[in-house]
Enzyme design. Structure first.
Site, PDB file in Angstrom:
ATOM      1  N   LYS A   1       1.912  -6.053  -8.934  1.00  0.00           N
ATOM      2  CA  LYS A   1       0.620  -5.281 -10.037  1.00  0.00           C
ATOM      3  C   LYS A   1      -0.098  -6.387 -10.194  1.00  0.00           C
ATOM      4  CE  LYS A   1       1.845  -1.216  -7.846  1.00  0.00           C
ATOM      5  NZ  LYS A   1       1.045  -0.233  -6.924  1.00  0.00           N
TER       6      LYS A   1
ATOM      7  N   LYS B   1      -0.929   5.783   3.620  1.00  0.00           N
ATOM      8  CA  LYS B   1      -0.221   6.131   3.405  1.00  0.00           C
ATOM      9  C   LYS B   1      -0.468   7.384   4.004  1.00  0.00           C
ATOM     10  CE  LYS B   1       0.827   4.117  -0.714  1.00  0.00           C
ATOM     11  NZ  LYS B   1      -0.121   3.507  -2.292  1.00  0.00           N
TER      12      LYS B   1
END
Ligand code: MG
Length: 373
Positions: free
Chosen positions: A163, A262
């Site tokens: 991240k 996704k």
């Protein structure tokens, strides 16, 4: 298949430790599970958009209400013979891909059970296991991160995702690259930057990353195209790609060289497979991302990940990574291949093979609705 009954659950699944990203910190994962019933079968879908509208404009309580008030009533008592037919029944409702995905993914589990096929076979996949990567959120210190990465490399994870957000960006990346000069890394910015940060990404070019995931705004394609022209590192779109049309526009504009798919973010498995196929034709490799779903949603992601244009290791996590006890059974586990590389393997069962555990589902449910009511 006539959809005879639909149960909708809004759940909160407590994490072992908080999940930190560019937009904040979650102590529990809020998710929406849907059970479709037809011909004596019960099938499960899941969409986990998080508790707040920070990853995308949708959030779990909103998804629950959207499914209950609008989407589920449009499917109840309908004869749905394909994923495209299901999407057509929902097409007049604008947006809300996570809400649509909760129903779409359940329909695919239902159809796979009806045909007595594992879900990945129904989707057209021939593989039954794929490698997965390791992920690190924002941590308390560089030292903590470096120790975690060393363990992940020791465990033979083929790539590591970091991240990346203001305050946890270039110095962090420099420390990682210094310690691990050769391993495959990429960063995920979760829409944390603007095109005016182009010089930051020119500096990122020096670190030889596999890709930069979603550097710019969640609904942008054009600025990403400008950024991709200005830097060498491939851009990967995640949040931006919410539909087949958006994927086509991104490809036409040159906004990215990778796409993260996704099932929740794109509206379910039906559009996920279509986006996968479109990217394959355009020469754009894909990978499957996860939303910290229960094993129900993780198994849906795993089935999708078996398709052949998913060539970069997936974000699919073992249940034990985030949860003391998974909401669903069996929990998802990773298995090493002959070289020790962690893989996710599909279950040899009709559908996804995963089901919520009734007592854990009851304990973690914040709200439930049933149609017919
Ligand atoms: Mg991402």
């Amino acid at each position: 298949m006539r959809i005879e009954a639909i149960d909708i659950y809004h759940v909160a699944m407590p994490l072992i430790y908080p999940w930190r990203t560019a937009y904040g910190e979650d102590a529990a994962i809020e998710s929406v599970l849907v059970c479709l019933r037809s011909e004596g079968l019960a099938a499960w879908g899941e969409a986990a958009p998080f508790a707040a509208p920070c990853y995308s404009p949708e959030w779990a309580a909103g998804v629950f209400h959207c499914v209950r008030q609008w989407l589920a009533p449009a499917l109840i008592d309908q004869d749905i013979c394909s994923g495209d037919a299901l999407q057509a029944h929902l097409a007049h409702f604008k947006g809300n891909p996570f809400a649509k995905a909760a129903l779409d993914t359940a329909w695919w589990d239902l159809e796979a059970q009806r045909q007595n096929l594992p879900l990945h076979r129904l989707l057209g996949a021939t593989r039954d296991r794929v490698p997965v990567g390791a992920d690190f959120g924002v941590m308390d210190s560089h030292d903590d991160l470096l120790k975690g990465i060393a363990a992940a490399i020791e465990d033979k994870f083929p790539r590591v995702k970091l991240k990346f957000r203001p305050g946890w960006d270039l110095p962090m990346l420099a420390a990682v690259r210094k310690q691990f000069p050769d391993h495959t890394f990429h960063i995920d910015c979760n829409s944390g930057y603007r095109l005016s940060d182009v010089n930051l990404f020119r500096a990122v070019d020096e670190f030889g990353l596999a890709m930069i995931e979603q550097p710019l705004q969640h609904d942008d394609v054009l600025d990403h195209a400008h950024l991709q022209m200005a830097i060498r590192t491939p851009v990967c779109l995640d949040e931006t790609v919410v539909s087949l049309d958006r994927a086509r526009q991104a490809i036409d504009l040159g906004s990215c060289k990778y796409v993260n798919i996704k099932p929740g973010r794109v509206g379910g498995l039906t559009p996920a497979v279509a986006i996968h196929d479109l990217c394959r034709e355009a020469g754009i490799p894909c990978w499957v991302g996860g939303m910290l779903e229960s094993a129900v949603g993780a198994r849906i992601c795993a089935a999708l990940a078996m398709l052949d244009n998913f060539t970069y290791p997936a974000d699919i996590f073992p249940s034990s990574r985030f949860y003391t006890e998974d909401l669903a059974d069996p929990p998802l586990e990773l298995t090493p291949d002959a070289n020790g590389v962690p893989h996710v393997q599909v279950l040899d069962a009709p559908g996804t093979g995963a089901r919520p555990h009734p007592e854990r589902l009851a304990k973690l449910t914040l709200a439930k609705a049933s149609l017919p009511g």
